[in-house]
Enzyme design. Sequence first.
Site, PDB file in Angstrom:
ATOM      1  CE1 TYR A 121      28.827  66.237 -34.418  1.00 41.79           C
ATOM      2  CE2 TYR A 121      26.829  65.441 -33.622  1.00 41.79           C
ATOM      3  CZ  TYR A 121      27.497  66.231 -34.061  1.00 41.79           C
ATOM      4  OH  TYR A 121      26.309  66.453 -34.059  1.00 41.79           O
TER       5      TYR A 121
ATOM      6  NE  ARG B  61      15.159  62.256 -27.628  1.00 45.38           N
ATOM      7  CZ  ARG B  61      15.299  63.080 -26.377  1.00 45.38           C
ATOM      8  NH1 ARG B  61      14.961  63.623 -25.662  1.00 45.38           N
ATOM      9  NH2 ARG B  61      15.820  64.536 -27.884  1.00 45.38           N
TER      10      ARG B  61
ATOM     11  CG  PHE C  14      23.324  72.841 -13.830  1.00 43.61           C
ATOM     12  CD1 PHE C  14      22.338  74.050 -14.345  1.00 43.61           C
ATOM     13  CD2 PHE C  14      24.334  72.385 -14.167  1.00 43.61           C
ATOM     14  CE1 PHE C  14      23.050  74.253 -15.782  1.00 43.61           C
ATOM     15  CE2 PHE C  14      24.913  73.070 -15.471  1.00 43.61           C
ATOM     16  CZ  PHE C  14      23.889  73.904 -16.652  1.00 43.61           C
TER      17      PHE C  14
END
Length: 418
Positions: free
Chosen positions: A172, A219, A289
Site C-alpha cells: 500500500y 503519527r 528537496f
Amino acid sequence: MELLRKWLGHPEDIYNLLRFKMGGYRAVMPRIDPDSLGRGLRACYRYLNQTSRSFAAVIQALDGELRHAVCIFYLVLRALDTIEDDMTISLDVKVPMLHEFHSYLYQPEWKYMESKEKDRQVLEDFPTISMEFRNLSKVYQDVISDICHKMGVGMAEFLEKKVDSQHEWDKYCHYVAGLVGIGLSRLFSASELEDPIVGQDTELANSMGLFLQKTNIIRDYLEDQLEGREFWPREVWSRYAKKLSDLAKPENIDMAVQCLNELITNALHHVPDVLTYLSRLKNQSVFNFCAIPQVMAIATLAACYNNKQVFRGVVKIRKGQAVTLMMDATNIQAVKAIMYQYVEEIYQKIPGTDPSSNKTQQVIASIRAMSLPGGPMASRHHYSPIYLSCAMLLAALSWQYLSTISKATEEYVQAGEN
C-alpha cells in the site's frame, strides 16, 4: 506563557526561527517569480500553493526545468488522489477512472466537474494541467504518465481492501508513496542534475517514500480513526487488541504503546536506504528537496516512540525544531548527524519490557554504523554561549513577537507533516 516556557527550554529554536525569518529560508526555499511564467504555468503554481503551500515552497526551490516537471507531477497525482478520496463517486465510476486516469493527460478537453473534495480545482481545470504536461519534454511525460498509471491501478486495488499483512502495508505504501519516490528519482535523472543510478535504483527510491508514508500513518493513528480510516497492518495490531480502535481506550494504553513501538521499529528499517540514497545526490536543490522531509520524519518518529499521546491527540515536532532541521539538512554529513541524534533519542526511551526492544536495538545499531558523528556537523547543537544568551534575552523580552513569527513561518515547516 506556555510558548515562552517551551522556547526557554530550547533556545536554539529561537535563534533559528529568527535566522529563518530574517532571510535564512531563501537558502533552502527561494521563491519563483510568477511574472516570469506563462498563463498556464502561473495557474499551475497557483493550484500548487492552494493544495499544499509546503510542497509549493520546496518545489519552487528546484533548479531549472526540473521545477516545472515536479510541479506538474505533483498536480497530476493530486488530481488522481482527489478522485480516490472522493467518497461521493460510486465505485463503478471511480475504479475505471483510476485505471484510465493516465490517459486523460493526452485528452486536452478532459475534466471532472462533479467532485465535492476541497482540491477539486485540479480536476475542474485539468485541461490547463494536462496542457502544461504535454508541454514538458517527452522524457518527463513518460515518467509522469507511467507513475500515474501504476498508482491508479494500486489505488483501485486498495479501495475495498484493508491492510492486513506487513507485506500488504509495504505494498500500500509503495502505491501511494514509494511510486512517488521512484517517479521523482527518474525525473531527477532525466533532468541530468543527477546520475542515472538515482533513477535506476528503484529499491532505494521506494524506501524514501515508504519511510515518509509509514511515519505519517503511525503519527496519524487517532486522526484516521476519527475519520473512519485504518492503515495500521492487522498482522501487527491484532497481537495487541481485538480491534484497531481499541488501542485508543485508556485501559489498553500499555498494549497500544507496544504496538506503536513495533511499527516505528518497522519504519526505522528504511533509514539505511535513505542515507544511501541521499549520499548519491549531487545537486544542492535536489538534496534539500529530498533530505528535509526525511529528517522531519526521523524527528517525528522520535517524538512518537513510546509516547501515549499518539493515542490521545496530535504529536508534532516544534516549529523551531523543524526550522533548525530545514536549515541544517543541507549535506550528507549533517543528515547523518541528525539521524544519529534522533535514533539515540529513541534508544534512550526503549523500555526493557517492550516486546520489540531487541529488534529496535538492532536496527538502531545498523543506523549508527552508517551515521556515526564526525566532522563539523557532529556538534551542530553546540551554539556559542553569546548566541544562546541573546536568544534567552529575546525570549524574555519579545515572546509575543516571536509567537507571530512562529505563525508566519508555519507554511514553511509543514513539509514533513503532509
